[in-house]
Design an enzyme around this catalytic site. Structure first.
Site, short mmCIF file in Angstrom:
data_model
loop_
_atom_site.label_atom_id
_atom_site.label_comp_id
_atom_site.label_asym_id
_atom_site.label_seq_id
_atom_site.Cartn_x
_atom_site.Cartn_y
_atom_site.Cartn_z
CB SER A 191 -0.75 0.06 1.39
OG SER A 191 -1.86 -1.00 1.37
CG ASN A 248 -4.16 4.18 0.58
OD1 ASN A 248 -5.51 4.34 1.13
ND2 ASN A 248 -3.71 3.13 0.44
P1 NAI Z 1 -1.27 -9.60 7.41
O1 NAI Z 1 -0.49 -9.42 8.65
O2 NAI Z 1 -2.72 -10.03 7.66
O3 NAI Z 1 -0.66 -11.01 6.62
C1 NAI Z 1 0.60 -11.19 6.46
C2 NAI Z 1 1.09 -12.54 6.35
O4 NAI Z 1 2.14 -12.56 5.71
C3 NAI Z 1 1.13 -13.17 7.56
O5 NAI Z 1 0.19 -14.44 7.35
C4 NAI Z 1 2.45 -13.73 7.79
O6 NAI Z 1 2.61 -14.86 8.42
C5 NAI Z 1 2.99 -13.73 6.34
N1 NAI Z 1 4.32 -13.56 6.23
C6 NAI Z 1 5.14 -12.66 6.93
N2 NAI Z 1 6.54 -12.67 6.54
C7 NAI Z 1 6.45 -13.44 5.44
C8 NAI Z 1 7.60 -14.04 4.62
N3 NAI Z 1 8.87 -13.86 4.70
N4 NAI Z 1 7.18 -15.20 3.69
C9 NAI Z 1 5.94 -15.55 3.65
N5 NAI Z 1 4.91 -15.09 4.42
C10 NAI Z 1 5.14 -14.06 5.33
O7 NAI Z 1 -0.98 -8.43 6.66
P2 NAI Z 1 -2.28 -7.82 5.35
O8 NAI Z 1 -3.01 -7.09 6.13
O9 NAI Z 1 -2.44 -9.20 4.60
O10 NAI Z 1 -1.12 -7.03 4.53
C11 NAI Z 1 -0.34 -7.60 3.68
C12 NAI Z 1 0.28 -6.65 2.49
O11 NAI Z 1 -0.94 -6.19 1.84
C13 NAI Z 1 1.16 -5.51 3.14
O12 NAI Z 1 2.26 -5.26 2.32
C14 NAI Z 1 -0.16 -4.48 3.18
O13 NAI Z 1 0.43 -2.98 3.06
C15 NAI Z 1 -0.77 -4.55 1.97
N6 NAI Z 1 -2.10 -4.43 1.83
C16 NAI Z 1 -3.02 -4.49 3.25
C17 NAI Z 1 -4.34 -3.97 2.98
C18 NAI Z 1 -5.20 -4.20 4.30
O14 NAI Z 1 -6.34 -3.40 4.43
N7 NAI Z 1 -4.91 -5.09 5.15
C19 NAI Z 1 -4.97 -3.36 1.86
C20 NAI Z 1 -4.25 -3.48 1.01
C21 NAI Z 1 -2.91 -3.80 0.97
#
Ligand code: NAI
Length: 422
Positions: free
Chosen positions: A133, A204
């Site tokens: 993001s 954003n």
């Molecule tokens: P989250 O915390 O729900 O999920 C992240 C996942 O990545 C976790 O299950 C973690 O175990 C895994 N992870 C961490 N390091 C890892 C690695 N080295 N290899 C494989 N898996 C790994 O995070 P979320 O909210 O899904 O966000 C993920 C991405 O999406 C971020 O870059 C965020 O900025 C972006 N994003 C998030 C939004 C939101 O509303 N949550 C909206 C749009 C984009």
């Protein structure tokens, strides 16, 4: 032959992407996996945490059962979607992915490491995308031997429900990769908006005044949270008011996005974060998730808090100023709505001025990505470009702050008598 000596573009831009790798099975990764699997792709969902993979599988089962109950899919479709997803615990398993979308923690160093490892497994023609993001796609692409294969594919939460996907080519990205991704994400039944690799991309960035100007109006003592929310919903037709929405998103998350965009724009005062939001965040008043934000979320009022009008009972006790206590002047409420609206229009016009995206994509992004009742540029046409300029100039005259500078594009259009959409 070293990978970097080979030609990138994809040999056949028409060919559909068959295998999709997803890195990170959290909120976004699991949702994106569902979208790709529903579109018929073979999906490999990877996470370093086995519990995250288990949770993703359980969540999908629940979602699909609910879709069956609603009559949206049948049991065969559910099986097909589930069979399309493989849950894997090694990055190597993504070796045959034609497209991989990364959705792990928002940390550039961690993402770079993962991208470098992934590139050592995948084919030369594989596309590697990030759902980031806030990080620049150029900085992520720079970690690859073939940066031209890297692109931003930014879904909104919840990915299966939100129609918009921003596709962001970096300066390094090849045209073929961009075309292929736009075609593929469109095939996934999403509305694609192509955005320049600039802070906040489209949504954003353009949405900042919805929060920032509302907070400022509150800080100036013009109205309380509930009155501002009421004005935006009842006069403006927005589904949620700014304070309700910040409570829904989480004040910590919303504050961080604002701060990131502000710093990424070299402290442009238009994006200046608010002390009110910072203090709420510091106090742990994060919103719905912590039981209190700008509003209280007790068991009785949490569900219906957003349904009430400004005269409703769900506002937090002690947080309503007398001035706004049910007899706030309609004129003031209209001014509140118009002030926030014109700041949003200015931001949308400026995004167009700086070629962040096309006028159509900017309007689509705000209606499909954050459910605005109208596209902001179409709204500008409706209100009149001259009206927008005079409102902004009046704010500038009042405050003499750069925050209220009118976009050169609006000023030029007003001079030349142009509108955004004919
Ligand atoms: P989250 O915390 O729900 O999920 C992240 C996942 O990545 C976790 O299950 C973690 O175990 C895994 N992870 C961490 N390091 C890892 C690695 N080295 N290899 C494989 N898996 C790994 O995070 P979320 O909210 O899904 O966000 C993920 C991405 O999406 C971020 O870059 C965020 O900025 C972006 N994003 C998030 C939004 C939101 O509303 N949550 C909206 C749009 C984009």
């Amino acid at each position: 032959m070293s990978k970097s000596n080979q030609q990138f573009p994809i040999n056949n831009p028409q060919s559909p992407i068959k295998t999709v790798g997803i890195i990170g099975a959290g909120t976004m990764g699991s949702g994106i996996a569902q979208v790709a699997a529903t579109a018929g792709c073979s999906v490999k969902l990877f996470d370093v945490q086995q519990p995250a993979l288990d949770k993703a599988a359980t969540k999908l089962e629940k979602i699909l059962n609910r879709l069956i109950e609603k009559g949206r899919i049948d049991a065969d479709e559910k099986n097909r979607i589930q069979e399309n997803i493989q849950y894997v615990n090694s990055l190597k398993e993504l070796a045959n992915a034609d497209l991989t979308i990364e959705a792990i923690i928002e940390n550039l160093d961690v993402k770079k490491k993962v991208f470098q490892e992934l590139e050592s497994y995948v084919s030369d023609t594989a596309i590697i995308a990030s759902n980031t993001s806030s990080l620049s796609i150029a900085s992520i692409a720079a970690s690859l031997e073939k940066p031209e294969r890297c692109i931003g594919i930014h879904f909104f939460n919840p990915a299966p429900l939100m129609k918009l996907v921003e596709v962001i080519p970096a300066v390094q990205t090849s045209q073929d990769v961009l075309d292929m991704c736009v075609a593929e994400i469109t095939r996934w039944k999403k509305v694609v908006a192509v955005a320049k690799d600039t802070p906040g991309f489209i949504v954003n960035r353009v949405a900042r005044p919805f929060y920032g100007e509302a907070l400022r109006i509150y800080e100036e003592g013009i109205a309380d949270f509930a009155t501002i929310d009421w004005a935006m919903k009842s006069i403006g037709g927005f589904r949620m008011g700014p304070f309700e929405l910040m409570d829904f998103i989480g004040n910590d998350i919303n504050y961080t996005v604002t701060e990131t965009v502000f710093n990424a724009f070299y402290q442009d005062p238009r994006y200046k974060p608010s002390f009110t939001q910072q203090r709420h965040s510091q106090a742990g008043y994060l919103g719905r998730k912590s039981g209190r934000g700008y509003y209280h979320y007790t068991d009785e009022n949490a569900e219906n808090a957003f349904a009430k009008s400004r005269k409703g009972a769900s506002r937090p006790e002690g947080e309503r100023s007398d001035k706004a206590n049910s007899n706030t002047d309609e004129v003031v409420e209209t001014q509140i709505f118009e002030r926030i609206l014109v700041m949003l229009i200015n931001e949308a016009a400026d995004a167009l001025f700086w070629n962040v995206a096309s006028a159509e994509d900017i309007d689509n992004a705000m209606t499909k990505g954050v459910n605005y009742p109208k596209g902001l540029l179409a709204w500008a046409d409706e209100k009149g470009i001259d009206w927008c300029v005079s409102q902004l100039d009046a704010l500038y005259d009042e405050y003499h702050e750069d925050r209220y500078r009118c976009s050169p594009l609006l000023r030029r259009m007003s001079r030349e008598g142009n509108i955004f959409f004919n």
